[in-house]
Scaffold this motif. Structure first.
Motif, PDB file in Angstrom:
ATOM      1  N   ILE A   1      -1.228   0.190 -18.867  1.00  0.00           N
ATOM      2  CA  ILE A   1      -1.819  -0.065 -17.433  1.00  0.00           C
ATOM      3  C   ILE A   1      -1.412   0.955 -16.772  1.00  0.00           C
ATOM      4  N   GLU A   2      -2.490   1.855 -16.149  1.00  0.00           N
ATOM      5  CA  GLU A   2      -2.062   2.932 -15.025  1.00  0.00           C
ATOM      6  C   GLU A   2      -2.703   2.709 -13.580  1.00  0.00           C
ATOM      7  N   ILE A   3      -1.672   2.315 -12.768  1.00  0.00           N
ATOM      8  CA  ILE A   3      -2.011   2.332 -11.465  1.00  0.00           C
ATOM      9  C   ILE A   3      -2.021   3.415 -10.515  1.00  0.00           C
ATOM     10  N   ARG A   4      -2.632   3.584  -9.885  1.00  0.00           N
ATOM     11  CA  ARG A   4      -2.698   5.046  -8.819  1.00  0.00           C
ATOM     12  C   ARG A   4      -1.650   5.047  -7.987  1.00  0.00           C
ATOM     13  N   ASN A   5      -0.804   5.933  -7.689  1.00  0.00           N
ATOM     14  CA  ASN A   5       0.406   5.770  -7.174  1.00  0.00           C
ATOM     15  C   ASN A   5       0.330   6.087  -5.805  1.00  0.00           C
ATOM     16  N   ASP A   6      -0.956   6.016  -5.073  1.00  0.00           N
ATOM     17  CA  ASP A   6      -0.743   5.617  -3.699  1.00  0.00           C
ATOM     18  C   ASP A   6      -1.129   4.338  -3.435  1.00  0.00           C
ATOM     19  N   GLU A   7      -1.103   3.557  -4.258  1.00  0.00           N
ATOM     20  CA  GLU A   7      -1.274   2.084  -4.145  1.00  0.00           C
ATOM     21  C   GLU A   7       0.148   1.537  -4.300  1.00  0.00           C
ATOM     22  N   VAL A   8       1.220   2.079  -4.927  1.00  0.00           N
ATOM     23  CA  VAL A   8       2.518   1.608  -5.273  1.00  0.00           C
ATOM     24  C   VAL A   8       3.560   2.404  -4.245  1.00  0.00           C
ATOM     25  N   LYS A   9       3.143   2.629  -3.208  1.00  0.00           N
ATOM     26  CA  LYS A   9       4.300   3.634  -2.342  1.00  0.00           C
ATOM     27  C   LYS A   9       5.356   2.852  -1.930  1.00  0.00           C
ATOM     28  N   THR A  10       5.580   1.368  -1.788  1.00  0.00           N
ATOM     29  CA  THR A  10       6.542   0.711  -1.131  1.00  0.00           C
ATOM     30  C   THR A  10       6.936  -0.712  -2.229  1.00  0.00           C
ATOM     31  N   PRO A  11       8.027  -0.973  -2.225  1.00  0.00           N
ATOM     32  CA  PRO A  11       8.197  -2.254  -2.785  1.00  0.00           C
ATOM     33  C   PRO A  11       7.226  -3.637  -2.473  1.00  0.00           C
ATOM     34  N   GLU A  12       6.840  -3.676  -1.186  1.00  0.00           N
ATOM     35  CA  GLU A  12       5.847  -4.460  -1.027  1.00  0.00           C
ATOM     36  C   GLU A  12       4.419  -4.305  -1.851  1.00  0.00           C
ATOM     37  N   GLU A  13       4.040  -3.064  -1.800  1.00  0.00           N
ATOM     38  CA  GLU A  13       2.912  -2.800  -2.773  1.00  0.00           C
ATOM     39  C   GLU A  13       3.037  -3.107  -4.335  1.00  0.00           C
ATOM     40  N   GLU A  14       4.238  -2.612  -4.634  1.00  0.00           N
ATOM     41  CA  GLU A  14       4.655  -2.745  -6.372  1.00  0.00           C
ATOM     42  C   GLU A  14       4.457  -4.479  -6.257  1.00  0.00           C
ATOM     43  N   MET A  15       4.989  -5.123  -5.456  1.00  0.00           N
ATOM     44  CA  MET A  15       4.926  -6.493  -5.704  1.00  0.00           C
ATOM     45  C   MET A  15       3.509  -7.203  -5.511  1.00  0.00           C
ATOM     46  N   ARG A  16       2.661  -6.411  -4.693  1.00  0.00           N
ATOM     47  CA  ARG A  16       1.271  -6.829  -4.651  1.00  0.00           C
ATOM     48  C   ARG A  16       0.576  -6.648  -5.998  1.00  0.00           C
ATOM     49  N   TRP A  17       0.918  -5.630  -6.439  1.00  0.00           N
ATOM     50  CA  TRP A  17       0.232  -5.151  -7.605  1.00  0.00           C
ATOM     51  C   TRP A  17       0.799  -6.215  -8.875  1.00  0.00           C
ATOM     52  N   SER A  18       2.187  -6.273  -8.857  1.00  0.00           N
ATOM     53  CA  SER A  18       2.372  -7.173  -9.962  1.00  0.00           C
ATOM     54  C   SER A  18       2.195  -8.730  -9.816  1.00  0.00           C
ATOM     55  N   GLY A  19       2.043  -8.927  -8.726  1.00  0.00           N
ATOM     56  CA  GLY A  19       1.426 -10.537  -8.291  1.00  0.00           C
ATOM     57  C   GLY A  19      -0.182 -10.638  -8.689  1.00  0.00           C
ATOM     58  N   LEU A  20      -0.777  -9.418  -8.664  1.00  0.00           N
ATOM     59  CA  LEU A  20      -2.163  -9.504  -8.949  1.00  0.00           C
ATOM     60  C   LEU A  20      -2.294  -9.543 -10.541  1.00  0.00           C
ATOM     61  N   LEU A  21      -1.450  -8.510 -11.075  1.00  0.00           N
ATOM     62  CA  LEU A  21      -1.434  -8.401 -12.784  1.00  0.00           C
ATOM     63  C   LEU A  21      -1.105  -9.795 -13.462  1.00  0.00           C
ATOM     64  N   ALA A  22       0.052 -10.294 -12.888  1.00  0.00           N
ATOM     65  CA  ALA A  22       0.674 -11.488 -13.646  1.00  0.00           C
ATOM     66  C   ALA A  22      -0.240 -12.368 -13.990  1.00  0.00           C
ATOM     67  N   PRO A  23      -0.970 -13.184 -13.311  1.00  0.00           N
ATOM     68  CA  PRO A  23      -1.767 -14.179 -13.714  1.00  0.00           C
ATOM     69  C   PRO A  23      -2.927 -13.560 -14.638  1.00  0.00           C
ATOM     70  N   VAL A  24      -3.473 -12.380 -14.365  1.00  0.00           N
ATOM     71  CA  VAL A  24      -4.406 -12.039 -15.113  1.00  0.00           C
ATOM     72  C   VAL A  24      -3.917 -11.874 -16.747  1.00  0.00           C
ATOM     73  N   LEU A  25      -2.600 -11.333 -16.994  1.00  0.00           N
ATOM     74  CA  LEU A  25      -2.085 -10.941 -18.307  1.00  0.00           C
ATOM     75  C   LEU A  25      -1.650 -12.466 -18.583  1.00  0.00           C
ATOM     76  N   ASN A  26      -1.289 -13.292 -17.932  1.00  0.00           N
ATOM     77  CA  ASN A  26      -0.790 -14.754 -18.327  1.00  0.00           C
ATOM     78  C   ASN A  26      -2.073 -15.242 -18.952  1.00  0.00           C
ATOM     79  N   ALA A  27      -3.162 -15.303 -18.316  1.00  0.00           N
ATOM     80  CA  ALA A  27      -4.433 -15.927 -18.430  1.00  0.00           C
ATOM     81  C   ALA A  27      -4.977 -15.370 -19.959  1.00  0.00           C
ATOM     82  N   ALA A  28      -4.719 -14.127 -20.222  1.00  0.00           N
ATOM     83  CA  ALA A  28      -5.156 -13.515 -21.530  1.00  0.00           C
ATOM     84  C   ALA A  28      -4.309 -14.038 -22.642  1.00  0.00           C
ATOM     85  N   ALA A  29      -2.812 -14.148 -22.179  1.00  0.00           N
ATOM     86  CA  ALA A  29      -1.918 -14.740 -23.254  1.00  0.00           C
ATOM     87  C   ALA A  29      -2.699 -16.166 -23.752  1.00  0.00           C
TER      88      ALA A  29
END
Length: 249
Positions: A215-243
């Motif tokens: 997984i590659e995320i454009r780095n202007d999307e993850v400049k702050t801890p809050e943005e990192e959390m937003r992306w992990s929050g978006l991806l976690a259920p998506v990956l969990n559903a795949a599992a």
């Protein structure tokens, strides 16, 4: 010198193992001065994948997953390259010359392999082998970030999925991200396995016949801890559903 790898939540029982090849821009002595790069270079994307470790940690926590990551800059050695590749220890990164990586002795190359590259992959092997011995379903996901502009070319994707033969994760995750709306999702963009960036996932995922994804995320999307959390929050259920959809069937 301490081996430059860290393992977090090694006993995590969720279905994923997360890896982060380019997690750090730390330059331990003597590399803090010997590479011939500027302070600006040390915080730029050439030195690491900014934001990637924060997203990986958020995912590991949400999904009770082990996380294996590097703790030194990829300008010292790139753990996502085969040991015999010319760019294992880069002399040129994008347009920046790395003077201290020129004409290295065999001993210096061996030292760097033993510092970070081999310990990193040994740690991943150990985590995965222990999980398989416990009978835990296991998929391998690596988290990276990429620059919005590369050699003068703008990149429109907020996120890209990189995969090769194994599509058990790529297909459902692509579908879910596209259905999310508001995202331009790269399908083997901005990189593909043919670019030589797939070593870690191929070695620990495809070669073991485990479901895997980069997984590659454009780095202007993850400049702050809050943005990192937003992306992990978006991806976690998506990956969990795949599992839950039977990726380990």
């Amino acid at each position: 010198m301490t081996r430059a790898v860290a393992v977090e939540n090694a006993e995590g029982a969720g279905p994923f193992v997360f890896v982060c090849d380019h997690a750090s821009n730390f330059f331990p002595p003597p590399y803090d001065t010997s590479l011939g790069i500027t302070d600006a270079d040390k915080i730029a994307h050439i030195a690491w994948d900014p934001g990637a470790l924060g997203v990986a940690r958020g995912l590991a926590k949400s999904l009770d997953a082990p996380l294996v990551h590097t703790t030194v800059s990829r300008l010292i050695i790139d753990c996502n390259r085969e040991e015999n590749r010319a760019d294992l220890i880069p002399c040129l990164s994008e347009t920046t010359r790395i003077a201290g990586n020129q004409n290295l002795s065999a001993d210096e190359k061996a030292f760097r392999l033993d510092l970070a590259h081999r310990p990193f992959h040994d740690a991943i092997d150990k985590v995965i082998s222990q999980r398989l011995d416990r009978g835990l379903p296991t998929a391998v996901v690596s988290i990276h970030s990429f620059t919005p502009v590369y050699k003068g070319v703008s990149r429109p994707w907020e996120i890209g999925l990189i995969y090769d033969r194994d599509r058990r994760l790529a297909d459902p995750v692509l579908e879910a991200l596209r259905a999310h709306g508001g995202l331009t999702v790269g399908d083997n963009e901005p990189y593909a396995p043919s670019d030589g960036v797939y070593y870690t996932i191929r070695r620990h995922g495809e070669d073991r016949k485990l479901p895997c994804l980069m997984i590659e995320i454009r780095n202007d999307e993850v400049k702050t801890p809050e943005e990192e959390m937003r992306w992990s929050g978006l991806l976690a259920p998506v990956l969990n559903a795949a599992a839950e959809g039977g990726l380990n069937a």
